[in-house]
Design a protein around this motif. Structure first.
Motif, PDB file in Angstrom:
ATOM      1  N   THR A  33       0.908  -1.156   0.023  1.00 39.77           N
ATOM      2  CA  THR A  33      -0.128   0.014   0.027  1.00 39.77           C
ATOM      3  C   THR A  33       0.919   1.323   0.081  1.00 39.77           C
ATOM      4  N   TYR A  35       0.917   5.178   0.345  1.00 34.20           N
ATOM      5  CA  TYR A  35       0.163   6.369   0.962  1.00 34.20           C
ATOM      6  C   TYR A  35       0.493   7.603   0.449  1.00 34.20           C
ATOM      7  N   LYS A 173      -8.342  -5.046   1.459  1.00 32.55           N
ATOM      8  CA  LYS A 173      -7.186  -4.089   1.089  1.00 32.55           C
ATOM      9  C   LYS A 173      -7.623  -3.440  -0.060  1.00 32.55           C
ATOM     10  N   TYR A 176      -8.783   0.090   2.097  1.00 32.70           N
ATOM     11  CA  TYR A 176      -7.871   0.636   2.533  1.00 32.70           C
ATOM     12  C   TYR A 176      -6.846   1.233   1.665  1.00 32.70           C
ATOM     13  N   ASP A 177      -6.635   0.545   0.289  1.00 36.03           N
ATOM     14  CA  ASP A 177      -5.941   1.077  -0.500  1.00 36.03           C
ATOM     15  C   ASP A 177      -6.445   2.289  -1.205  1.00 36.03           C
ATOM     16  N   PHE A 179      -8.442   4.341   0.640  1.00 40.13           N
ATOM     17  CA  PHE A 179      -8.331   5.495   1.524  1.00 40.13           C
ATOM     18  C   PHE A 179      -6.959   5.914   1.105  1.00 40.13           C
ATOM     19  N   ALA A 180      -5.889   5.252   1.344  1.00 42.46           N
ATOM     20  CA  ALA A 180      -4.257   5.573   1.213  1.00 42.46           C
ATOM     21  C   ALA A 180      -3.900   6.244  -0.017  1.00 42.46           C
ATOM     22  N   TRP A 185      -5.003   9.033   6.070  1.00 39.11           N
ATOM     23  CA  TRP A 185      -4.072   8.286   6.702  1.00 39.11           C
ATOM     24  C   TRP A 185      -4.746   7.183   7.759  1.00 39.11           C
ATOM     25  N   THR A 188      -6.945   4.562   6.708  1.00 37.17           N
ATOM     26  CA  THR A 188      -5.921   3.330   5.863  1.00 37.17           C
ATOM     27  C   THR A 188      -5.326   2.620   7.067  1.00 37.17           C
ATOM     28  N   ASP A 208       1.942  -4.487   4.455  1.00 38.10           N
ATOM     29  CA  ASP A 208       1.384  -3.102   4.190  1.00 38.10           C
ATOM     30  C   ASP A 208       1.545  -2.291   5.496  1.00 38.10           C
ATOM     31  N   LEU A 212       3.458   1.309   5.279  1.00 39.14           N
ATOM     32  CA  LEU A 212       2.898   2.405   5.715  1.00 39.14           C
ATOM     33  C   LEU A 212       3.313   2.952   6.962  1.00 39.14           C
TER      34      LEU A 212
END
Length: 226
Positions: A33, A35, A173, A176-177, A179-180, A185, A188, A208, A212
């Motif tokens: 991932t 960010y 995943k 949250y990918d 969101f990233a 943050w 994520t 991940d 991060l």
């Protein structure tokens, strides 16, 4: 015909073993991932860790970036780390109050973790709501040693309709990918840690998490969290 097939296989086999190592490493990196921080201007100060006296150290960190991290929720779950089970004070304050009433709305509570490691702070459980676009500072300090403190900042930014629709349609995943890549943050890291809690043996989720934490300059923390 058989000769042609043989050479095709041989070429593919040779290409696999002659692929540069750095290219393989780049592929691996691309799978974790990534960010993308929001445009928040000058970074704010994140504090963490501390020493209480000679030979008496304790690690205290907030899982937050050095800039003001965004959340898509008014009552997010925040994460922090402590290396020992000691009583701590949790404080959340609005750094941009629009009125006297806003300035007086704070969360101030104390807890004692039952075990060392990553801890959670659910704002919903504490009936605390962030106000849209205001920046809040949240801090964790040792009850017996107030100068040992870790802190970060957070801002509630509601996603636009298109992003909200995509997030609602995603899970795991993929969620949250999303969101990233859109600068959220706190959503994520929440998503990653939730997936790890559901599948402790999944090395991809752990990779991940490590990636991060390294991206927000918490590499040492990445090595101590199991």
């Amino acid at each position: 015909m058989k000769t042609s097939v043989f050479f095709t296989i041989l070429i593919g086999f040779t290409a696999f073993f002659t692929t540069p190592l750095f290219l393989s490493e780049n592929i691996a990196v691309a799978e974790t991932t990534q960010y993308e921080p929001p445009d928040v201007g000058k970074p704010t100060r994140r504090t963490g860790a501390g020493t209480r006296g000679k030979g008496d150290t304790i690690r205290l960190d907030v899982l937050a970036p050095t800039h003001t991290g965004h959340t898509s929720r008014s009552q997010p779950t925040l994460y922090w780390f402590i290396s020992e089970t000691e009583e701590v004070r949790i404080l959340i304050q609005n750094m941009q109050p629009q009125s006297i009433d806003d300035a007086n709305i704070t969360l101030d509570t104390s807890i004692t973790p039952t075990e060392a490691g990553v801890q959670t702070l659910s704002l919903a459980e504490h009936h605390f709501n962030l106000k849209p676009s205001s920046i809040y500072e949240w801090s964790i300090s040792l009850a017996k040693s107030p100068k040992t403190v870790a802190s970060g900042t957070i801002r509630w930014v509601q996603p636009d309709d298109a992003l909200a629709k995509n997030i609602d349609a995603a899970e795991g995943k993929a969620e949250y990918d999303l969101f990233a890549s859109n600068g959220y943050w706190y959503d994520t890291i929440h998503g990653v840690l939730e997936m790890i809690s559901q599948d402790m043996s999944n090395e991809a989720y752990k990779a991940d998490r490590t990636a991060l934490l390294e991206q927000v300059k918490l590499p040492q923390l990445a090595t101590v969290i199991k």
